[in-house]
Write a protein that holds these residues in place. Structure first.
Motif, short mmCIF file in Angstrom:
data_model
loop_
_atom_site.label_atom_id
_atom_site.label_comp_id
_atom_site.label_asym_id
_atom_site.label_seq_id
_atom_site.Cartn_x
_atom_site.Cartn_y
_atom_site.Cartn_z
N LEU A 1 -40.07 -3.74 1.75
CA LEU A 1 -38.20 -3.18 2.21
C LEU A 1 -37.09 -4.15 1.64
O LEU A 1 -36.13 -3.79 1.49
CB LEU A 1 -38.43 -3.74 3.41
CG LEU A 1 -39.67 -2.25 3.97
CD1 LEU A 1 -39.41 -2.87 5.62
CD2 LEU A 1 -38.06 -0.90 4.43
N ALA A 2 -37.83 -5.76 0.79
CA ALA A 2 -37.20 -6.58 0.53
C ALA A 2 -35.95 -6.22 -1.06
O ALA A 2 -35.09 -7.34 -2.18
CB ALA A 2 -37.36 -7.96 0.62
N GLY A 3 -37.39 -5.44 -1.65
CA GLY A 3 -36.76 -4.88 -2.99
C GLY A 3 -37.58 -5.15 -4.22
O GLY A 3 -37.91 -5.26 -5.00
N ALA A 4 -39.31 -6.02 -3.61
CA ALA A 4 -39.76 -7.57 -4.06
C ALA A 4 -41.05 -6.13 -4.80
O ALA A 4 -41.75 -6.58 -6.23
CB ALA A 4 -40.06 -8.63 -2.99
N LEU A 5 -40.98 -5.29 -4.50
CA LEU A 5 -42.05 -3.81 -5.29
C LEU A 5 -41.53 -2.87 -5.87
O LEU A 5 -40.85 -2.22 -4.51
CB LEU A 5 -43.48 -3.85 -3.78
CG LEU A 5 -43.85 -5.37 -3.55
CD1 LEU A 5 -44.66 -4.47 -2.03
CD2 LEU A 5 -45.15 -6.29 -5.00
N PRO A 6 -41.18 -2.71 -6.99
CA PRO A 6 -40.59 -2.02 -7.28
C PRO A 6 -41.69 -0.43 -7.83
O PRO A 6 -42.54 -0.06 -8.04
CB PRO A 6 -39.84 -2.16 -9.31
CG PRO A 6 -41.33 -3.34 -9.08
CD PRO A 6 -41.84 -3.44 -8.12
N MET A 7 -40.87 0.22 -6.53
CA MET A 7 -42.46 1.78 -6.13
C MET A 7 -41.83 2.22 -5.31
O MET A 7 -41.40 1.81 -4.01
CB MET A 7 -43.55 0.95 -5.84
CG MET A 7 -44.18 0.60 -4.74
SD MET A 7 -45.85 0.40 -4.11
CE MET A 7 -46.24 -1.51 -5.41
#
Length: 63
Positions: free
Chosen positions: A28-34
């Motif tokens: 949700l914080a954008g740390a996992l680009p998937m």
């Protein structure tokens, strides 16, 4: 199901729950680009693998 097996499965469940909360928060914080679907698929695969491993390695699950 034996008490030892129930304890192992409870441990796996608690561990996976904590990991899934951390993973979802990072996503949700954008740390996992998937994509959302990829997140769900990978999470399911990991959960399935750990549960099957736990059942497979427990001595009381084999005849």
């Amino acid at each position: 199901m034996t008490a030892a097996m129930a304890l192992q499965l409870e441990f796996v469940g608690v561990h996976l729950y904590g990991a899934s909360i951390e993973t979802t928060t990072a996503w949700l914080a954008g740390a996992l680009p998937m994509s959302r679907n990829e997140l769900i698929e990978r999470s399911f695969d990991l959960t399935e693998t750990l549960v099957l491993h736990t059942l497979d390695t427990h001595p009381n699950t084999h005849p």
